[in-house]
Design a protein around this motif. Structure first.
Motif, short mmCIF file in Angstrom:
data_model
loop_
_atom_site.label_atom_id
_atom_site.label_comp_id
_atom_site.label_asym_id
_atom_site.label_seq_id
_atom_site.Cartn_x
_atom_site.Cartn_y
_atom_site.Cartn_z
N ILE A 97 15.23 48.66 32.53
CA ILE A 97 14.18 48.66 31.50
C ILE A 97 14.52 49.64 30.40
CG2 ILE A 97 11.76 49.30 31.08
CD1 ILE A 97 11.14 48.05 33.80
N TYR A 135 13.74 51.28 21.12
CA TYR A 135 12.92 52.36 21.67
C TYR A 135 13.76 53.27 22.55
CZ TYR A 135 9.11 49.41 20.14
OH TYR A 135 8.27 48.65 19.37
N LEU A 178 7.78 44.39 26.30
CA LEU A 178 8.71 44.23 27.42
C LEU A 178 8.10 44.44 28.80
CD1 LEU A 178 11.93 43.91 27.90
CD2 LEU A 178 11.79 46.34 28.44
N LYS A 233 4.13 54.21 20.58
CA LYS A 233 5.44 53.69 21.02
C LYS A 233 5.35 53.08 22.41
CE LYS A 233 8.39 55.05 17.72
NZ LYS A 233 9.44 54.29 17.06
N ALA A 265 17.03 47.92 28.24
CA ALA A 265 16.42 46.83 27.46
C ALA A 265 15.59 47.39 26.31
CB ALA A 265 15.55 45.97 28.38
N LEU A 266 14.89 48.52 26.56
CA LEU A 266 14.09 49.13 25.49
C LEU A 266 14.98 49.67 24.38
CD1 LEU A 266 11.33 50.94 27.60
CD2 LEU A 266 10.97 49.07 25.99
N MET A 318 6.06 49.30 23.74
CA MET A 318 6.98 48.97 24.84
C MET A 318 6.31 48.06 25.85
SD MET A 318 8.63 52.71 25.71
CE MET A 318 9.09 53.84 24.40
N LEU A 371 15.71 47.11 22.02
CA LEU A 371 14.56 46.81 21.15
C LEU A 371 14.27 47.96 20.17
CD1 LEU A 371 12.12 45.27 23.80
CD2 LEU A 371 13.33 44.04 22.00
#
Lengths: 82, 82
Positions: A23, A32, B66, B58, A26-27, B62, A30
């Motif tokens: 995760i 983050y 996701l 934020k 993956a963030l 998230m 994106l």
């Protein structure tokens, strides 16, 4: 008596957390940024027992026999009457 | 500033919880009767932001993009400075 147990299952320190790592990555994709992500699991168990001591003992047995893996998990039980 | 967000992801009411149902059934086989078992997931997210408002925004993004599926999940964010 009716009881509700909140059981939280966490990995012991030092155990890898592949879901958290995935995760986190993956963030990043994106946009983050995080420093760390750890995952844990919670079970809300409703049960009937004669006393809170008995209910806590039963839930502890459930954790040891099925819900948690004592080799890799720590767990906490938060019990209340409902 | 360093923040830690505890994100809890639960199914919306009425959504099936197959994992909870399976654990309930497995516990019956072991001799433990429960009335109901619900599962949820927790993420501990460590991040750096300039303010708690920004950190919360934020983490909320998230979750929406996701971590949670807004069609089937409710989520709560519990943020604190660390």
């Amino acid at each position: 008596m009716q009881y509700r147990a909140e059981v939280t299952i966490e990995r012991k320190s030092g155990m890898l957390d592949p879901e958290g790592t995935t995760i986190k990555r993956a963030l990043e994709h994106l946009g983050y940024h995080t420093n760390d992500i750890k995952t844990s699991k919670r079970y809300i168990i409703d049960l009937e027992e004669e006393s809170s001591e008995l209910a806590e003992t039963k839930v502890d047995e459930m954790c040891q026999k099925l819900i948690a893996n004592p080799m890799i998990h720590n767990y906490t039980i938060d019990l209340r009457e409902v």
